[in-house]
Design a protein around this motif. Structure first.
Motif, PDB file in Angstrom:
ATOM      1  N   GLN A   1       0.832  -1.200   0.000  1.00 45.13           N
ATOM      2  CA  GLN A   1       0.000   0.000   0.000  1.00 45.13           C
ATOM      3  C   GLN A   1       0.864   1.246   0.000  1.00 45.13           C
ATOM      4  O   GLN A   1       0.625   2.191  -0.753  1.00 45.13           O
ATOM      5  CB  GLN A   1      -0.890   0.028   1.241  1.00 45.13           C
ATOM      6  CG  GLN A   1      -2.214  -0.678   1.077  1.00 45.13           C
ATOM      7  CD  GLN A   1      -3.076  -0.545   2.325  1.00 45.13           C
ATOM      8  OE1 GLN A   1      -2.801   0.279   3.213  1.00 45.13           O
ATOM      9  NE2 GLN A   1      -4.115  -1.349   2.403  1.00 45.13           N
TER      10      GLN A   1
ATOM     11  N   ASP B   1      -4.328  19.779  -5.846  1.00 38.19           N
ATOM     12  CA  ASP B   1      -4.378  21.010  -5.060  1.00 38.19           C
ATOM     13  C   ASP B   1      -3.866  20.747  -3.649  1.00 38.19           C
ATOM     14  O   ASP B   1      -3.646  19.609  -3.244  1.00 38.19           O
ATOM     15  CB  ASP B   1      -5.805  21.557  -5.017  1.00 38.19           C
ATOM     16  CG  ASP B   1      -6.723  20.660  -4.241  1.00 38.19           C
ATOM     17  OD1 ASP B   1      -7.200  21.081  -3.174  1.00 38.19           O
ATOM     18  OD2 ASP B   1      -6.948  19.506  -4.693  1.00 38.19           O
ATOM     19  N   ARG B   2      -3.714  21.805  -2.909  1.00 38.37           N
ATOM     20  CA  ARG B   2      -3.107  21.751  -1.599  1.00 38.37           C
ATOM     21  C   ARG B   2      -3.767  20.740  -0.658  1.00 38.37           C
ATOM     22  O   ARG B   2      -3.110  19.959   0.017  1.00 38.37           O
ATOM     23  CB  ARG B   2      -3.204  23.141  -0.962  1.00 38.37           C
ATOM     24  CG  ARG B   2      -2.344  23.324   0.233  1.00 38.37           C
ATOM     25  CD  ARG B   2      -2.309  24.773   0.613  1.00 38.37           C
ATOM     26  NE  ARG B   2      -3.646  25.253   0.967  1.00 38.37           N
ATOM     27  CZ  ARG B   2      -3.849  26.404   1.594  1.00 38.37           C
ATOM     28  NH1 ARG B   2      -2.836  27.174   1.884  1.00 38.37           N
ATOM     29  NH2 ARG B   2      -5.066  26.782   1.894  1.00 38.37           N
ATOM     30  N   TYR B   3      -5.103  20.737  -0.652  1.00 40.14           N
ATOM     31  CA  TYR B   3      -5.823  19.901   0.314  1.00 40.14           C
ATOM     32  C   TYR B   3      -5.721  18.425  -0.021  1.00 40.14           C
ATOM     33  O   TYR B   3      -5.463  17.589   0.856  1.00 40.14           O
ATOM     34  CB  TYR B   3      -7.284  20.344   0.384  1.00 40.14           C
ATOM     35  CG  TYR B   3      -7.437  21.768   0.834  1.00 40.14           C
ATOM     36  CD1 TYR B   3      -7.201  22.118   2.153  1.00 40.14           C
ATOM     37  CD2 TYR B   3      -7.802  22.759  -0.057  1.00 40.14           C
ATOM     38  CE1 TYR B   3      -7.323  23.428   2.574  1.00 40.14           C
ATOM     39  CE2 TYR B   3      -7.937  24.076   0.354  1.00 40.14           C
ATOM     40  CZ  TYR B   3      -7.690  24.404   1.677  1.00 40.14           C
ATOM     41  OH  TYR B   3      -7.816  25.698   2.091  1.00 40.14           O
ATOM     42  N   THR B   4      -5.906  18.087  -1.283  1.00 40.14           N
ATOM     43  CA  THR B   4      -5.768  16.697  -1.695  1.00 40.14           C
ATOM     44  C   THR B   4      -4.358  16.203  -1.399  1.00 40.14           C
ATOM     45  O   THR B   4      -4.163  15.089  -0.905  1.00 40.14           O
ATOM     46  CB  THR B   4      -6.051  16.553  -3.199  1.00 40.14           C
ATOM     47  OG1 THR B   4      -7.290  17.195  -3.505  1.00 40.14           O
ATOM     48  CG2 THR B   4      -6.143  15.101  -3.585  1.00 40.14           C
TER      49      THR B   4
ATOM     50  N   ASP C   1       1.740   9.040   5.588  1.00 32.77           N
ATOM     51  CA  ASP C   1       2.377   9.076   6.897  1.00 32.77           C
ATOM     52  C   ASP C   1       1.796   8.001   7.819  1.00 32.77           C
ATOM     53  O   ASP C   1       2.536   7.295   8.505  1.00 32.77           O
ATOM     54  CB  ASP C   1       2.184  10.467   7.514  1.00 32.77           C
ATOM     55  CG  ASP C   1       2.973  10.635   8.776  1.00 32.77           C
ATOM     56  OD1 ASP C   1       4.207  10.574   8.698  1.00 32.77           O
ATOM     57  OD2 ASP C   1       2.350  10.793   9.850  1.00 32.77           O
TER      58      ASP C   1
ATOM     59  N   ARG D   1       3.746  10.749  -8.808  1.00 30.65           N
ATOM     60  CA  ARG D   1       3.244  10.875 -10.172  1.00 30.65           C
ATOM     61  C   ARG D   1       2.354  12.109 -10.321  1.00 30.65           C
ATOM     62  O   ARG D   1       2.395  12.805 -11.328  1.00 30.65           O
ATOM     63  CB  ARG D   1       2.445   9.620 -10.567  1.00 30.65           C
ATOM     64  CG  ARG D   1       3.105   8.775 -11.640  1.00 30.65           C
ATOM     65  CD  ARG D   1       2.177   7.702 -12.168  1.00 30.65           C
ATOM     66  NE  ARG D   1       1.719   6.772 -11.140  1.00 30.65           N
ATOM     67  CZ  ARG D   1       0.490   6.725 -10.668  1.00 30.65           C
ATOM     68  NH1 ARG D   1      -0.417   7.549 -11.109  1.00 30.65           N
ATOM     69  NH2 ARG D   1       0.164   5.843  -9.741  1.00 30.65           N
ATOM     70  N   THR D   2       1.535  12.365  -9.307  1.00 26.04           N
ATOM     71  CA  THR D   2       0.487  13.382  -9.456  1.00 26.04           C
ATOM     72  C   THR D   2       0.728  14.618  -8.607  1.00 26.04           C
ATOM     73  O   THR D   2      -0.169  15.450  -8.458  1.00 26.04           O
ATOM     74  CB  THR D   2      -0.869  12.775  -9.073  1.00 26.04           C
ATOM     75  OG1 THR D   2      -0.822  12.395  -7.705  1.00 26.04           O
ATOM     76  CG2 THR D   2      -1.194  11.579  -9.936  1.00 26.04           C
TER      77      THR D   2
ATOM     78  N   GLU E   1      -2.362  17.315   0.879  1.00 25.75           N
ATOM     79  CA  GLU E   1      -2.228  17.176   2.324  1.00 25.75           C
ATOM     80  C   GLU E   1      -2.860  15.865   2.795  1.00 25.75           C
ATOM     81  O   GLU E   1      -2.312  15.157   3.642  1.00 25.75           O
ATOM     82  CB  GLU E   1      -2.922  18.375   2.988  1.00 25.75           C
ATOM     83  CG  GLU E   1      -2.348  18.788   4.311  1.00 25.75           C
ATOM     84  CD  GLU E   1      -0.840  18.933   4.274  1.00 25.75           C
ATOM     85  OE1 GLU E   1      -0.187  18.324   5.142  1.00 25.75           O
ATOM     86  OE2 GLU E   1      -0.302  19.645   3.394  1.00 25.75           O
ATOM     87  N   LEU E   2      -4.011  15.554   2.217  1.00 25.31           N
ATOM     88  CA  LEU E   2      -4.707  14.314   2.543  1.00 25.31           C
ATOM     89  C   LEU E   2      -3.837  13.105   2.219  1.00 25.31           C
ATOM     90  O   LEU E   2      -3.683  12.185   3.034  1.00 25.31           O
ATOM     91  CB  LEU E   2      -6.010  14.261   1.733  1.00 25.31           C
ATOM     92  CG  LEU E   2      -7.007  13.158   2.053  1.00 25.31           C
ATOM     93  CD1 LEU E   2      -7.447  13.234   3.500  1.00 25.31           C
ATOM     94  CD2 LEU E   2      -8.221  13.257   1.123  1.00 25.31           C
ATOM     95  N   GLN E   3      -3.235  13.130   1.048  1.00 24.72           N
ATOM     96  CA  GLN E   3      -2.385  12.021   0.630  1.00 24.72           C
ATOM     97  C   GLN E   3      -1.159  11.923   1.527  1.00 24.72           C
ATOM     98  O   GLN E   3      -0.738  10.827   1.911  1.00 24.72           O
ATOM     99  CB  GLN E   3      -1.937  12.225  -0.820  1.00 24.72           C
ATOM    100  CG  GLN E   3      -3.099  12.432  -1.769  1.00 24.72           C
ATOM    101  CD  GLN E   3      -3.268  11.271  -2.729  1.00 24.72           C
ATOM    102  OE1 GLN E   3      -2.607  10.244  -2.588  1.00 24.72           O
ATOM    103  NE2 GLN E   3      -4.152  11.426  -3.686  1.00 24.72           N
TER     104      GLN E   3
ATOM    105  N   LEU F   1       1.050   4.158  -2.783  1.00 26.23           N
ATOM    106  CA  LEU F   1       0.741   5.529  -2.396  1.00 26.23           C
ATOM    107  C   LEU F   1       1.876   6.469  -2.768  1.00 26.23           C
ATOM    108  O   LEU F   1       1.656   7.555  -3.330  1.00 26.23           O
ATOM    109  CB  LEU F   1       0.520   5.556  -0.884  1.00 26.23           C
ATOM    110  CG  LEU F   1      -0.673   6.330  -0.358  1.00 26.23           C
ATOM    111  CD1 LEU F   1      -1.881   6.081  -1.232  1.00 26.23           C
ATOM    112  CD2 LEU F   1      -0.942   5.965   1.066  1.00 26.23           C
TER     113      LEU F   1
ATOM    114  N   HIS G   1      -0.856  12.847   4.598  1.00 26.98           N
ATOM    115  CA  HIS G   1      -1.230  12.300   5.896  1.00 26.98           C
ATOM    116  C   HIS G   1      -1.503  10.797   5.817  1.00 26.98           C
ATOM    117  O   HIS G   1      -1.124  10.033   6.710  1.00 26.98           O
ATOM    118  CB  HIS G   1      -2.461  13.036   6.429  1.00 26.98           C
ATOM    119  CG  HIS G   1      -2.912  12.544   7.766  1.00 26.98           C
ATOM    120  ND1 HIS G   1      -4.133  11.936   7.951  1.00 26.98           N
ATOM    121  CD2 HIS G   1      -2.308  12.537   8.964  1.00 26.98           C
ATOM    122  CE1 HIS G   1      -4.252  11.599   9.225  1.00 26.98           C
ATOM    123  NE2 HIS G   1      -3.162  11.943   9.870  1.00 26.98           N
ATOM    124  N   GLY G   2      -2.159  10.384   4.724  1.00 27.09           N
ATOM    125  CA  GLY G   2      -2.410   8.965   4.538  1.00 27.09           C
ATOM    126  C   GLY G   2      -1.119   8.179   4.457  1.00 27.09           C
ATOM    127  O   GLY G   2      -0.956   7.147   5.110  1.00 27.09           O
TER     128      GLY G   2
ATOM    129  N   SER H   1       1.910   6.933  -6.568  1.00 20.73           N
ATOM    130  CA  SER H   1       0.809   7.791  -6.993  1.00 20.73           C
ATOM    131  C   SER H   1       1.069   9.239  -6.608  1.00 20.73           C
ATOM    132  O   SER H   1       0.753  10.169  -7.356  1.00 20.73           O
ATOM    133  CB  SER H   1      -0.495   7.290  -6.359  1.00 20.73           C
ATOM    134  OG  SER H   1      -1.330   8.351  -6.010  1.00 20.73           O
TER     135      SER H   1
END
Lengths: 203, 203
Positions: free
Chosen positions: A136, A152-155, A164, A146-147, A157-159, A140, A161-162, A143
């Motif tokens: 996983q 954007d900033r929030y997405t 992490d 790659r992207t 940040e979400l990634q 992650l 944190h995930g 991905s």
DNA sequence: GGACCGATGTATCGGGACGATACATCAAGG
DNA sequence: CCTTGATGTATCGTCCCGATACATCGGTCC
């Protein structure tokens, strides 16, 4: 998954559904709770399969009406594990394949009942889980690199944190595995891959 | 939850179900994926509600049988958001109550579409989420210190790791909130709840 | 004494999500 | 040529959840 957890708990002591739910919430790690909408149907399934019995004394018992001061005792139903249930539990507890660690929820329950699990099975599950989570993590990471620009900033940040969290889980698992190896056989020495582990948790 | 995510994605561009699923997996943080067993029924619901349209050209079209070399084009269905769908999305995007942050899954999706969300709503959601997770943390802490002795090593380790994760999430949220406050209104000053945020998507 | 309230307790319902599965097309490559 | 893998649509049975209804018990407050 519930099947395993319920059998595991009833293996220790007979219980009401209510108590079962509370214990379950604790076993599951505190945050993940189980709803009655899952619990009672699960108990019904287990009952139908012959893994548990109830003391339900037939609700329409005549009751000669001469024991009114008797303590209420309404619908309380105590669930008790049967011999077949114990057998089933030990069968489940022996599984160490992907089904035991690919799903995080089930893995958590397995971990919670590790004291009933043989040392070699424990190790296989922990290592399987580590490999799963590592995969996983790599997915992650890939991905994310790659992207990175298109998000954007929030997405992002979400990634981050995930990633992490997953990374921390890997480290945690590595620690558990390490501890398993170092204090599972400190006095022993030669007992290598004979297929017959020291079998420490013999109840 | 799927409803929100699908509308959000289709808001950017029309898409096939397949593509939708891939994007969804990315938006959801990479680990959490969506199965077709959820996606297609969800699309059907959205279609029935009038929030999306399809270009399905009527499967039983006569097709005079004179275009065999024509590129296959079998069942491919492109989903497009309607005006009502956009309206619905903006209605959902404006919500900042507990329903927006009590469930972690929905919160994640909300975060992924924060660029469509007004600054004041963003802040309310982040703070609500923080309070929710903080409550979880306190509950976990209490439960852990209450039952520390009665738990075996593995259960304890599970709880410890869970608490650690929750703790990290709280810190992460605090960081997001902080960033929201500090670079949301550095040049502006009075521009409060006008519904027109300073448009901070600063890449 | 009695009224209220929170914990204990059993149980169902509708809905949503999942995993597995089936089926179909098309490009690439051995 | 023909198998593999990506693209693509769709359903089925099963599980689980949140909400809800109902019932009892031990307190506490007035």
């Amino acid at each position: 998954m519930l099947e395993f957890a319920i059998l595991g708990l009833l293996h220790q002591a007979p219980m009401h559904g209510y108590e079962l739910r509370k214990q379950l919430a604790q076993v599951l790690g505190g945050l993940r709770s189980i709803s009655y909408g899952s619990l009672y149907p699960a108990l019904k399934r287990l009952h139908a399969a012959g893994y548990v019995t109830t003391d339900e004394p037939d609700p329409r018992a005549p009751l000669p009406a001469d024991a009114p001061p008797l303590t209420g005792r309404r619908g309380k139903v105590v669930y008790t594990i049967t011999a077949e249930g114990k057998e089933r539990f030990h069968e489940l507890v022996g599984q160490s394949g992907p089904e035991a660690y690919d799903d995080g929820g089930l893995f958590g329950v397995r971990l919670a009942f590790f004291r009933h699990t043989a040392a070699d099975v424990r190790l296989r599950i922990l290592e399987g889980r580590r490999r799963t989570v590592e995969r996983q993590r790599e997915g992650l990471r890939a991905s994310l690199s790659r992207t990175r620009e298109r998000l954007d900033r929030y997405t992002l940040e979400l990634q981050r944190h995930g990633l992490d969290s997953v990374d921390r889980e890997v480290r945690w698992l590595a620690e558990l595995i390490d501890r398993e190896l170092t204090d599972g056989q400190p006095p022993r020495d030669g007992g290598a891959d004979t297929g017959d582990p020291p079998a420490p948790p013999r109840p």
